[in-house]
Design a protein around this motif. Structure first.
Motif, PDB file in Angstrom:
ATOM      1  N   VAL A  22       0.834  -1.204   0.000  1.00 41.31           N
ATOM      2  CA  VAL A  22       0.000   0.000   0.000  1.00 41.31           C
ATOM      3  C   VAL A  22       0.870   1.255   0.000  1.00 41.31           C
ATOM      4  CG1 VAL A  22      -1.656   1.358   1.328  1.00 41.31           C
ATOM      5  CG2 VAL A  22      -1.978  -1.116   1.114  1.00 41.31           C
TER       6      VAL A  22
ATOM      7  N   ASP B 162      -2.531  -7.588   4.034  1.00 39.51           N
ATOM      8  CA  ASP B 162      -1.643  -6.419   4.031  1.00 39.51           C
ATOM      9  C   ASP B 162      -2.349  -5.125   3.632  1.00 39.51           C
ATOM     10  OD1 ASP B 162      -1.958  -6.626   1.275  1.00 39.51           O
ATOM     11  OD2 ASP B 162       0.075  -7.339   0.897  1.00 39.51           O
ATOM     12  N   GLY B 163      -3.663  -5.215   3.381  1.00 42.28           N
ATOM     13  CA  GLY B 163      -4.436  -4.015   3.079  1.00 42.28           C
ATOM     14  C   GLY B 163      -4.476  -3.612   1.622  1.00 42.28           C
TER      15      GLY B 163
ATOM     16  N   GLU C  19      -8.066  -4.104   0.026  1.00 40.73           N
ATOM     17  CA  GLU C  19      -8.982  -3.103   0.582  1.00 40.73           C
ATOM     18  C   GLU C  19      -8.681  -1.719   0.008  1.00 40.73           C
ATOM     19  OE1 GLU C  19     -10.372  -1.328   4.964  1.00 40.73           O
ATOM     20  OE2 GLU C  19      -8.694  -2.727   4.801  1.00 40.73           O
ATOM     21  N   TYR C  20      -7.398  -1.404  -0.112  1.00 34.90           N
ATOM     22  CA  TYR C  20      -6.996  -0.102  -0.649  1.00 34.90           C
ATOM     23  C   TYR C  20      -7.435   0.039  -2.110  1.00 34.90           C
ATOM     24  CZ  TYR C  20      -3.990   3.789  -2.078  1.00 34.90           C
ATOM     25  OH  TYR C  20      -3.526   4.977  -2.582  1.00 34.90           O
TER      26      TYR C  20
END
Length: 289
Positions: free
Chosen positions: A163, A192-193, A196-197
């Motif tokens: 990210v 690790d996002g 979603e990001y």
């Protein structure tokens, strides 16, 4: 074929793409067979083909897959006006191995060669393959920004980025897609996002090796939850995995590789496979690390 928007570009792409890598490595099929695979994908409504300058046997064979795709597109008699080719730069193939090269001079040159290999028209999507710690992300992406300004590249993506790294890339040039590994054995994008990001920022997420790659694809039958769902729905285990990935986020567009016509025909069928929340959860539990 169902379509999705590429990032927030307004450009539509097929919900299942075609990964070109298996058609250019050392175990690649005859060129005539590969061209049949690409033509069949186009017949089935696939409008995104993923490649890279490094999809080849070794450095002497660099840009092989790009040239193959260009040849297949030029010989295709159907409508190809909406077809996008997404290539990558940043990996080298010395003696068939994989090494990183984020040198801006190298990337500037490989963009030029990719442009030529793909027929001398603007590269639809150019992706910086993996970040090379010997160079800053800002320096490595400068050639891509220049190419966008010159009209050589339409859109830019990144691959194997965190990210934080995606955010740094977006400060240099507009980013439309992120390509990280994601499959039943590697669910890091959830943790690790990155996934979603991408969803939050309207970036297309392209899972590479969605079926686990050549070393693991044959083991999908061993995951009971996947095998049982495949039997219940009378589809392949590959369909179940691709449907599972698609159900994880609207940002996801899987790019399964293919070197046989039957493979891309099967992959495309995954668009019609719908999994309930309970079925998705069942696979989640079975593939949890």
């Amino acid at each position: 074929m169902e379509t999705k928007e590429l990032g927030h570009t307004g450009v539509k792409i097929s919900a299942i793409a075609l990964g070109g890598m298996p058609m250019s490595l050392s175990s690649r099929p005859p060129e005539s067979e590969s061209i049949k695979v690409i033509h069949r994908a186009l017949d089935l409504g696939v409008t995104l083909i993923d490649t890279a300058d490094s999809y080849c046997k070794d450095e002497s064979d660099k840009h092989h897959n790009e040239g193959l795709i260009s040849k297949a597109l030029s010989s295709y008699s159907g409508d190809k006006s909406n077809v996008l080719v997404a290539t990558k730069g940043g990996l080298m193939r010395p003696n068939g191995s994989w090494t990183r090269n984020g040198n801006p001079d190298h990337l500037r040159e490989t963009i030029r060669i990719s442009f030529e290999a793909l027929g001398g028209k603007p590269i639809d999507v150019w992706q910086y393959h993996p970040p090379d710690t010997d160079y800053t992300i800002e320096a490595s992406l400068k050639p891509a920004k220049e190419a966008v300004e010159q009209g050589t590249i339409r859109f830019v993506g990144v691959s194997n980025f965190s990210v934080e790294q995606i955010k740094r890339a977006r400060d240099v040039v507009e980013i439309v897609s992120v390509q990280n590994q994601y499959n039943p054995w590697n669910r890091q994008p959830e943790e690790d996002g990155v996934l979603e990001y991408c969803e939050k920022e309207q970036l297309t997420f392209l899972p590479w090796s969605p079926l686990g790659g050549s070393r693991r694809v044959g083991k999908l039958e061993d995951i009971d939850a996947i095998a049982q769902l495949a039997q219940e729905k009378s589809v392949s285990v590959y369909n179940i995995v691709l449907a599972w990935l698609r159900a994880k986020s609207p940002a996801i567009v899987p790019i399964p590789g293919a070197s046989k016509v039957s493979s891309i025909e099967d992959s495309v069928r995954a668009v019609d496979v719908n999994l309930s929340d309970e079925e998705v959860a069942k696979i989640n539990r079975a593939t949890a690390s």
